[in-house]
Scaffold this motif. Sequence first.
Motif, PDB file in Angstrom:
ATOM      1  N   TRP A 170     -54.483  35.094 -31.180  1.00 39.29           N
ATOM      2  CA  TRP A 170     -55.381  34.119 -31.792  1.00 39.29           C
ATOM      3  C   TRP A 170     -56.751  34.755 -32.019  1.00 39.29           C
ATOM      4  CZ3 TRP A 170     -52.983  33.321 -27.027  1.00 39.29           C
ATOM      5  CH2 TRP A 170     -53.773  33.595 -25.912  1.00 39.29           C
ATOM      6  N   ASP A 171     -57.547  34.122 -32.817  1.00 42.21           N
ATOM      7  CA  ASP A 171     -58.860  34.643 -33.223  1.00 42.21           C
ATOM      8  C   ASP A 171     -59.904  34.263 -32.178  1.00 42.21           C
ATOM      9  OD1 ASP A 171     -61.040  35.638 -34.473  1.00 42.21           O
ATOM     10  OD2 ASP A 171     -60.997  34.262 -36.199  1.00 42.21           O
ATOM     11  N   ILE A 172     -60.407  35.273 -31.437  1.00 41.90           N
ATOM     12  CA  ILE A 172     -61.408  34.986 -30.403  1.00 41.90           C
ATOM     13  C   ILE A 172     -62.815  34.873 -30.993  1.00 41.90           C
ATOM     14  CG2 ILE A 172     -60.063  36.038 -28.548  1.00 41.90           C
ATOM     15  CD1 ILE A 172     -61.894  38.483 -28.730  1.00 41.90           C
ATOM     16  N   HIS A 173     -62.957  35.036 -32.327  1.00 39.61           N
ATOM     17  CA  HIS A 173     -64.253  34.788 -32.956  1.00 39.61           C
ATOM     18  C   HIS A 173     -64.555  33.290 -33.011  1.00 39.61           C
ATOM     19  CE1 HIS A 173     -63.427  38.903 -34.312  1.00 39.61           C
ATOM     20  NE2 HIS A 173     -64.743  39.035 -34.418  1.00 39.61           N
ATOM     21  N   ILE A 174     -63.529  32.467 -32.884  1.00 39.44           N
ATOM     22  CA  ILE A 174     -63.726  31.024 -32.805  1.00 39.44           C
ATOM     23  C   ILE A 174     -64.189  30.692 -31.389  1.00 39.44           C
ATOM     24  CG2 ILE A 174     -62.614  28.769 -32.984  1.00 39.44           C
ATOM     25  CD1 ILE A 174     -60.615  30.072 -34.929  1.00 39.44           C
ATOM     26  N   MET A 175     -65.291  29.960 -31.269  1.00 41.27           N
ATOM     27  CA  MET A 175     -65.940  29.733 -29.975  1.00 41.27           C
ATOM     28  C   MET A 175     -64.988  29.125 -28.945  1.00 41.27           C
ATOM     29  SD  MET A 175     -68.461  30.037 -28.012  1.00 41.27           S
ATOM     30  CE  MET A 175     -69.702  30.606 -29.186  1.00 41.27           C
ATOM     31  N   ARG A 176     -64.179  28.148 -29.334  1.00 38.16           N
ATOM     32  CA  ARG A 176     -63.260  27.521 -28.396  1.00 38.16           C
ATOM     33  C   ARG A 176     -62.239  28.521 -27.869  1.00 38.16           C
ATOM     34  NH1 ARG A 176     -59.550  22.997 -30.887  1.00 38.16           N
ATOM     35  NH2 ARG A 176     -58.785  24.895 -31.908  1.00 38.16           N
ATOM     36  N   ASN A 177     -61.685  29.313 -28.775  1.00 42.75           N
ATOM     37  CA  ASN A 177     -60.705  30.330 -28.372  1.00 42.75           C
ATOM     38  C   ASN A 177     -61.345  31.372 -27.454  1.00 42.75           C
ATOM     39  OD1 ASN A 177     -58.863  28.994 -29.941  1.00 42.75           O
ATOM     40  ND2 ASN A 177     -58.858  30.495 -31.610  1.00 42.75           N
ATOM     41  N   TYR A 178     -62.583  31.748 -27.797  1.00 45.81           N
ATOM     42  CA  TYR A 178     -63.267  32.757 -26.984  1.00 45.81           C
ATOM     43  C   TYR A 178     -63.540  32.226 -25.575  1.00 45.81           C
ATOM     44  CZ  TYR A 178     -66.831  35.785 -25.044  1.00 45.81           C
ATOM     45  OH  TYR A 178     -67.536  36.619 -24.202  1.00 45.81           O
ATOM     46  N   ALA A 179     -64.027  30.996 -25.495  1.00 46.52           N
ATOM     47  CA  ALA A 179     -64.358  30.412 -24.192  1.00 46.52           C
ATOM     48  C   ALA A 179     -63.120  30.329 -23.297  1.00 46.52           C
ATOM     49  CB  ALA A 179     -64.975  29.028 -24.377  1.00 46.52           C
ATOM     50  N   LEU A 180     -62.007  29.877 -23.858  1.00 49.87           N
ATOM     51  CA  LEU A 180     -60.774  29.771 -23.072  1.00 49.87           C
ATOM     52  C   LEU A 180     -60.254  31.153 -22.666  1.00 49.87           C
ATOM     53  CD1 LEU A 180     -58.921  26.935 -25.057  1.00 49.87           C
ATOM     54  CD2 LEU A 180     -60.009  26.751 -22.796  1.00 49.87           C
ATOM     55  N   SER A 181     -60.361  32.123 -23.581  1.00 48.18           N
ATOM     56  CA  SER A 181     -59.898  33.486 -23.283  1.00 48.18           C
ATOM     57  C   SER A 181     -60.753  34.117 -22.193  1.00 48.18           C
ATOM     58  CB  SER A 181     -59.940  34.348 -24.546  1.00 48.18           C
ATOM     59  OG  SER A 181     -59.116  33.813 -25.550  1.00 48.18           O
ATOM     60  N   PHE A 182     -62.079  33.887 -22.261  1.00 48.77           N
ATOM     61  CA  PHE A 182     -62.980  34.460 -21.262  1.00 48.77           C
ATOM     62  C   PHE A 182     -62.704  33.867 -19.883  1.00 48.77           C
ATOM     63  CE2 PHE A 182     -66.758  34.711 -18.685  1.00 48.77           C
ATOM     64  CZ  PHE A 182     -67.201  36.006 -18.904  1.00 48.77           C
ATOM     65  N   ILE A 183     -62.558  32.556 -19.814  1.00 52.70           N
ATOM     66  CA  ILE A 183     -62.289  31.891 -18.531  1.00 52.70           C
ATOM     67  C   ILE A 183     -60.967  32.384 -17.947  1.00 52.70           C
ATOM     68  CG2 ILE A 183     -61.762  29.673 -17.447  1.00 52.70           C
ATOM     69  CD1 ILE A 183     -63.743  28.406 -19.455  1.00 52.70           C
ATOM     70  N   ALA A 184     -59.956  32.528 -18.806  1.00 56.00           N
ATOM     71  CA  ALA A 184     -58.648  33.008 -18.346  1.00 56.00           C
ATOM     72  C   ALA A 184     -58.751  34.418 -17.769  1.00 56.00           C
ATOM     73  CB  ALA A 184     -57.642  32.965 -19.487  1.00 56.00           C
ATOM     74  N   CYS A 185     -59.499  35.287 -18.447  1.00 56.51           N
ATOM     75  CA  CYS A 185     -59.652  36.670 -17.979  1.00 56.51           C
ATOM     76  C   CYS A 185     -60.442  36.733 -16.673  1.00 56.51           C
ATOM     77  CB  CYS A 185     -60.349  37.516 -19.038  1.00 56.51           C
ATOM     78  SG  CYS A 185     -59.342  37.901 -20.475  1.00 56.51           S
ATOM     79  N   ALA A 186     -61.548  35.977 -16.605  1.00 58.25           N
ATOM     80  CA  ALA A 186     -62.377  35.991 -15.395  1.00 58.25           C
ATOM     81  C   ALA A 186     -61.613  35.440 -14.198  1.00 58.25           C
ATOM     82  CB  ALA A 186     -63.656  35.186 -15.630  1.00 58.25           C
ATOM     83  N   PHE A 187     -60.843  34.363 -14.425  1.00 60.20           N
ATOM     84  CA  PHE A 187     -60.060  33.772 -13.337  1.00 60.20           C
ATOM     85  C   PHE A 187     -58.925  34.709 -12.923  1.00 60.20           C
ATOM     86  CE2 PHE A 187     -56.427  31.095 -12.010  1.00 60.20           C
ATOM     87  CZ  PHE A 187     -56.963  30.585 -10.840  1.00 60.20           C
ATOM     88  N   ALA A 188     -58.259  35.304 -13.907  1.00 63.24           N
ATOM     89  CA  ALA A 188     -57.130  36.191 -13.598  1.00 63.24           C
ATOM     90  C   ALA A 188     -57.588  37.436 -12.840  1.00 63.24           C
ATOM     91  CB  ALA A 188     -56.419  36.596 -14.891  1.00 63.24           C
ATOM     92  N   SER A 189     -58.828  37.875 -13.061  1.00 65.50           N
ATOM     93  CA  SER A 189     -59.318  39.077 -12.376  1.00 65.50           C
ATOM     94  C   SER A 189     -59.392  38.872 -10.864  1.00 65.50           C
ATOM     95  CB  SER A 189     -60.678  39.495 -12.925  1.00 65.50           C
ATOM     96  OG  SER A 189     -61.639  38.482 -12.718  1.00 65.50           O
ATOM     97  N   THR A 190     -59.504  37.616 -10.406  1.00 69.22           N
ATOM     98  CA  THR A 190     -59.453  37.361  -8.960  1.00 69.22           C
ATOM     99  C   THR A 190     -58.060  37.661  -8.401  1.00 69.22           C
ATOM    100  OG1 THR A 190     -58.885  35.012  -9.260  1.00 69.22           O
ATOM    101  CG2 THR A 190     -61.227  35.578  -9.132  1.00 69.22           C
ATOM    102  N   GLY A 191     -57.056  37.633  -9.276  1.00 65.25           N
ATOM    103  CA  GLY A 191     -55.699  37.989  -8.859  1.00 65.25           C
ATOM    104  C   GLY A 191     -55.550  39.470  -8.575  1.00 65.25           C
ATOM    105  N   VAL A 192     -56.527  40.266  -8.988  1.00 62.30           N
ATOM    106  CA  VAL A 192     -56.577  41.692  -8.650  1.00 62.30           C
ATOM    107  C   VAL A 192     -57.393  41.895  -7.374  1.00 62.30           C
ATOM    108  CG1 VAL A 192     -57.408  43.953  -9.390  1.00 62.30           C
ATOM    109  CG2 VAL A 192     -56.309  42.436 -11.040  1.00 62.30           C
ATOM    110  N   VAL A 193     -58.522  41.186  -7.283  1.00 58.57           N
ATOM    111  CA  VAL A 193     -59.456  41.374  -6.175  1.00 58.57           C
ATOM    112  C   VAL A 193     -58.861  40.916  -4.842  1.00 58.57           C
ATOM    113  CG1 VAL A 193     -61.684  40.656  -5.222  1.00 58.57           C
ATOM    114  CG2 VAL A 193     -61.487  41.224  -7.653  1.00 58.57           C
ATOM    115  N   LEU A 194     -58.278  39.718  -4.805  1.00 62.08           N
ATOM    116  CA  LEU A 194     -57.817  39.149  -3.538  1.00 62.08           C
ATOM    117  C   LEU A 194     -56.695  39.951  -2.867  1.00 62.08           C
ATOM    118  CD1 LEU A 194     -57.958  35.322  -4.329  1.00 62.08           C
ATOM    119  CD2 LEU A 194     -59.511  36.654  -2.906  1.00 62.08           C
ATOM    120  N   PRO A 195     -55.624  40.368  -3.598  1.00 61.90           N
ATOM    121  CA  PRO A 195     -54.603  41.195  -2.937  1.00 61.90           C
ATOM    122  C   PRO A 195     -55.161  42.524  -2.435  1.00 61.90           C
ATOM    123  CG  PRO A 195     -53.740  40.273  -4.977  1.00 61.90           C
ATOM    124  CD  PRO A 195     -55.204  40.002  -4.979  1.00 61.90           C
TER     125      PRO A 195
END
Length: 388
Positions: A170-195
């Motif tokens: 999907w096009d992350i230049h669209i603000m809604r898509n970008y916001a959801l993609s950013f939140i998903a990436c930031a949240f998923a990165s905790t799945g690397v840190v915690l283990p």
Amino acid sequence: MSSTDNFLQVQKGTIALLGFDLFGESHKMWKRPYRAVNVLGIATLFPFILAAVLHNIKNVMLVADAMVALLITILGLFKFSMILYLRRDFKGLIDKFRLLMANESRQGEEYAQIITAANKQDQRVCGIFRTCFLIAWALNSVLPFVRMGLSYWLSGHAEPELPFPCLFPWDIHIMRNYALSFIACAFASTGVVLPAVSLDTIFCSFTSNLCAFFKIAQYKVVRFKGASQGESQATLNKVFALYQTSLDMCSELNLCYEPIICAQFFVSSLQLCMLGYLFSVTFAQTEGVYYASFIATIIIQAYIYCYCGENLKTESARFEFAIYDSPWHESLGDGGASTSIARSLLISMMRAHHGFRITGYFFEANMEAFSSIVRTAMSYITMLRSFS
């Protein structure tokens, strides 16, 4: 305060965030699987990060950045799978540690002080380690905004940036898509840190307490002489039993962590190569601070394993010198009892001579290995800096 009160305090919080409970009486150790949704998130992002690697294959800097993210993802998923696979072994080791710590603490205040001091120091180190990872996670989340801000300030235009380099359908230049993609990436990165924080700090705590057990064995063997030959032999038998129990626990720990240490060092070496290149290119830029902190985090991870491995080897080998410093000569005399004492001391010295080595299958985790990693990384970065 009990000598076991500080045992694995930092780890309880981090591993609980993944849904595990290795410290209670229940046999169900993964009580809240829904808490591992962040790990599922990083697994979901994996194909998009791989797509970014393949898409940027002709751009060295972009592909290096994407490869670092891919390696981080692989290592995070591997460590979580190892926690899941080895959770029963970890709980068994935790129970053994608690039992041995309680038994030794009851035998004397000086033994309780050794265990308490080891756990206090260990928890300080683990707390610092956890803080370093949280800072790295925060920098990884903030960096996209720094990049976009600098780009907009310099050129009046900014391309959307994410914590992980991903190629989405999907096009992350669209603000809604970008916001959801950013939140998903930031949240998923905790799945690397915690283990990573959970596994690495558990290893640190285990080795710290094993070193405490070896110190107690050293303390006891120096004072083994009793009122009679029989009493001295009985005391020595208990000391040797403690030393052997500690060695057995070392073997169990090494069996659990051998694949983890091997994967950690292999992935860290690849990451340092990629990050060395990125740091050499962005040395004079704001991004250079991020890559420098990332390199420091990876080096700290390697240091934890090497430092703990070196300490364990040193403390287990010091038992040989403790035997030499013991009043062995005062126990020599006529009769079979003195011969038995001399023979048992000699055999124990021969066993303790080499200590116990923590390995990653084909290499030993010690400070020599750490020095080699750091020298190679610094040489690589210096060479790339000279070319850039």
